[in-house]
Design an enzyme around this catalytic site. Structure first.
Site, PDB file in Angstrom:
ATOM      1  N   GLU A   1     -11.141   3.335   5.903  1.00  0.00           N
ATOM      2  CA  GLU A   1     -10.068   4.250   6.348  1.00  0.00           C
ATOM      3  C   GLU A   1     -10.736   5.293   7.249  1.00  0.00           C
ATOM      4  O   GLU A   1     -10.476   5.344   8.446  1.00  0.00           O
ATOM      5  CB  GLU A   1      -9.376   4.896   5.144  1.00  0.00           C
ATOM      6  CG  GLU A   1      -8.291   5.894   5.521  1.00  0.00           C
ATOM      7  CD  GLU A   1      -7.658   6.575   4.304  1.00  0.00           C
ATOM      8  OE1 GLU A   1      -8.184   6.463   3.185  1.00  0.00           O
ATOM      9  OE2 GLU A   1      -6.608   7.250   4.501  1.00  0.00           O
TER      10      GLU A   1
ATOM     11  N   ASP B   1       1.711   4.106   2.699  1.00  0.00           N
ATOM     12  CA  ASP B   1       0.643   4.905   2.084  1.00  0.00           C
ATOM     13  C   ASP B   1       1.219   6.049   1.238  1.00  0.00           C
ATOM     14  O   ASP B   1       1.323   5.917   0.027  1.00  0.00           O
ATOM     15  CB  ASP B   1      -0.330   5.417   3.155  1.00  0.00           C
ATOM     16  CG  ASP B   1      -1.715   5.724   2.615  1.00  0.00           C
ATOM     17  OD1 ASP B   1      -1.985   5.419   1.449  1.00  0.00           O
ATOM     18  OD2 ASP B   1      -2.547   6.244   3.392  1.00  0.00           O
ATOM     19  N   ASP B   2       1.563   7.164   1.878  1.00  0.00           N
ATOM     20  CA  ASP B   2       2.099   8.344   1.180  1.00  0.00           C
ATOM     21  C   ASP B   2       3.289   8.863   1.978  1.00  0.00           C
ATOM     22  O   ASP B   2       3.197   9.885   2.675  1.00  0.00           O
ATOM     23  CB  ASP B   2       1.014   9.425   1.089  1.00  0.00           C
ATOM     24  CG  ASP B   2      -0.202   8.926   0.328  1.00  0.00           C
ATOM     25  OD1 ASP B   2      -0.142   8.836  -0.899  1.00  0.00           O
ATOM     26  OD2 ASP B   2      -1.208   8.589   0.997  1.00  0.00           O
TER      27      ASP B   2
ATOM     28  N   HIS C   1      -9.567   0.746  -1.307  1.00  0.00           N
ATOM     29  CA  HIS C   1      -9.550   1.424  -0.007  1.00  0.00           C
ATOM     30  C   HIS C   1     -10.954   1.329   0.584  1.00  0.00           C
ATOM     31  O   HIS C   1     -11.947   1.628  -0.104  1.00  0.00           O
ATOM     32  CB  HIS C   1      -9.200   2.904  -0.163  1.00  0.00           C
ATOM     33  CG  HIS C   1      -7.752   3.193  -0.408  1.00  0.00           C
ATOM     34  ND1 HIS C   1      -7.036   2.599  -1.411  1.00  0.00           N
ATOM     35  CD2 HIS C   1      -6.891   4.024   0.245  1.00  0.00           C
ATOM     36  CE1 HIS C   1      -5.783   3.058  -1.372  1.00  0.00           C
ATOM     37  NE2 HIS C   1      -5.667   3.921  -0.378  1.00  0.00           N
TER      38      HIS C   1
ATOM     39  N   HIS D   1       1.131   4.758  -2.522  1.00  0.00           N
ATOM     40  CA  HIS D   1       0.737   5.547  -3.697  1.00  0.00           C
ATOM     41  C   HIS D   1       2.010   6.200  -4.204  1.00  0.00           C
ATOM     42  O   HIS D   1       2.625   6.984  -3.476  1.00  0.00           O
ATOM     43  CB  HIS D   1      -0.286   6.617  -3.320  1.00  0.00           C
ATOM     44  CG  HIS D   1      -1.520   6.050  -2.701  1.00  0.00           C
ATOM     45  ND1 HIS D   1      -2.675   5.822  -3.412  1.00  0.00           N
ATOM     46  CD2 HIS D   1      -1.774   5.641  -1.432  1.00  0.00           C
ATOM     47  CE1 HIS D   1      -3.592   5.302  -2.611  1.00  0.00           C
ATOM     48  NE2 HIS D   1      -3.076   5.176  -1.395  1.00  0.00           N
TER      49      HIS D   1
ATOM     50  N   HIS E   1       0.856  -1.188   0.000  1.00  0.00           N
ATOM     51  CA  HIS E   1       0.000   0.000   0.000  1.00  0.00           C
ATOM     52  C   HIS E   1       0.890   1.235   0.000  1.00  0.00           C
ATOM     53  O   HIS E   1       1.242   1.769   1.042  1.00  0.00           O
ATOM     54  CB  HIS E   1      -0.925  -0.037   1.231  1.00  0.00           C
ATOM     55  CG  HIS E   1      -1.954   1.051   1.258  1.00  0.00           C
ATOM     56  ND1 HIS E   1      -3.115   0.947   2.000  1.00  0.00           N
ATOM     57  CD2 HIS E   1      -2.006   2.262   0.660  1.00  0.00           C
ATOM     58  CE1 HIS E   1      -3.837   2.044   1.851  1.00  0.00           C
ATOM     59  NE2 HIS E   1      -3.169   2.873   1.048  1.00  0.00           N
TER      60      HIS E   1
END
Ligand code: ADE
Ligand code: ZN
Length: 347
Positions: free
Chosen positions: A209, A287-288, A206, A28, A26
């Site tokens: 969340e 994630d980011d 997703h 991005h 996961h």
């Protein structure tokens, strides 16, 4: 408790967490764009940035919820114009992932964020794919791409994106669903996911969340996804927890993201331990990472320090990451054997 995992001194645990082989499922890729690279690409593409310095941009990374993050994340991605820009972004991620002992990475990309600005689909996919190919040779990271549909846009636009991407179908292994969750339930994309399933793509979304457990149920039962991205809200629904545990449906959990987006304002309150102890196939992801203050090993070390998870949890998380990945059974066995070897010899 697995007999293999002996207790380990608390001061040795961070080293074990850093060194264990892991899959990242996961991430991005647009969320790996560091402020320094945003500035460098803006200069290369003769674009202006509404922040005078890298530090000023970084200071804007104070989020209150998912949407407050997405607004700045999409603005950051606007400096990506040429194939080489996409390559450079992904190459920088792979260098960091390799340093964190990531041996397999399944990477999300958001084509609509770029095609909406006039960037061609082939520019996006070819740049990212070339970086994936080089990641294996240069860093020993085995990488694959997952195309995400933006859920704040329509299902019709998702279908158009799928059509544009199909000429490159050998360059991505699956599809996902991301962006603003609340008000955009999975079932909005029922038809396009059904089509992607027919086409043989792996399916993820997703869900849970910020959104309710009902979104996790519909991702499973309507979209028929194989993994849930985040899914932390599932712990509010006992029946859903039983279902996820029984089916070993993976949850790709991102603790620092959840903290930075105020899902759990304190990392100490994160439910990762609860998910693992209930028998779910959860693992740790970033994630980011450029926006949330850390890559995968930062997620591991900070979460373990804050919540008191132990070596048994570490072992389970590393194994779960390979179990949940879209690699062959033989590759899964090879990676999990490496995890076991490290835990046997580390002490
Ligand atoms: N796109 C990038 N990061 C995301 C996240 N955490 N949730 C939903 N969409 C995203
Ligand atoms: Zn995400």
């Amino acid at each position: 408790m697995n007999a293999l995992v002996k207790p380990i001194a608390a001061d040795r645990l961070p080293e074990l967490l850093r060194r264990m082989p892991k899959a990242e499922l996961h991430i991005h890729i647009e969320g790996s764009l560091e402020p320094e690279l945003i500035f460098a690409l803006a200069q290369r593409n003769a674009m202006a940035i509404p922040y005078p310095t890298v530090e000023d941009l970084r200071k804007a990374y104070a989020f209150t919820n998912l949407q407050s993050f997405l607004d700045i994340y999409y603005a950051g991605a606007s400096v990506l114009i040429k194939e080489q820009d996409f390559y450079d972004m992904a190459h920088a991620y792979f260098a960091r992932a390799a340093a964190d002992h990531v041996v397999r990475a399944e990477i999300f990309f958001d084509p609509q964020t770029h095609t909406a600005r006039g960037v061609a689909m082939d520019t996006v996919i070819n740049g990212l794919h070339r970086a994936c190919v080089d990641a294996k040779a240069e860093f020993g990271v085995d990488a694959a791409l997952i195309l995400c549909f933006l859920r704040h846009l329509s299902e019709e636009e998702a279908f158009e994106t799928l059509e544009q991407a199909l000429p490159y179908r050998d360059k991505f292994i699956g599809v996902g669903l991301d962006s603003s969750e609340l008000g955009h339930p999975p079932e909005k994309f029922a038809k396009v996911f059904q089509r992607c399933k027919q086409l043989g793509f792996r399916l993820v979304a997703h869900a849970g969340e910020e959104g309710p457990p009902a979104y996790v149920w519909s991702a499973l039962d309507v979209l028929k996804v194989e993994r849930i991205d985040h899914g932390v809200q599932s712990s509010k629904d006992a029946l859903l927890m039983q279902r996820l545990a029984k089916d070993r449906t993976p949850l790709t959990v991102c603790p620092l993201s959840n903290q930075k987006l105020c899902v759990y304002p304190n990392l100490a309150d994160h439910n990762l331990g609860q998910l693992l102890d209930a028998g779910l196939c959860a693992m740790v992801n970033s994630d980011d990472p450029a926006y949330f203050g850390g890559y995968i090993n930062d997620n591991f070390t900070q979460t373990f320090a804050a919540t008191g998870l132990n070596a048994q949890h570490a072992y389970q998380l590393a194994r779960n990451s390979f179990e949940a990945s879209f690699i062959s059974a033989e590759q899964k066995r090879r990676h999990t054997d490496h995890v076991s070897e490290l835990f046997e010899t580390f002490y």
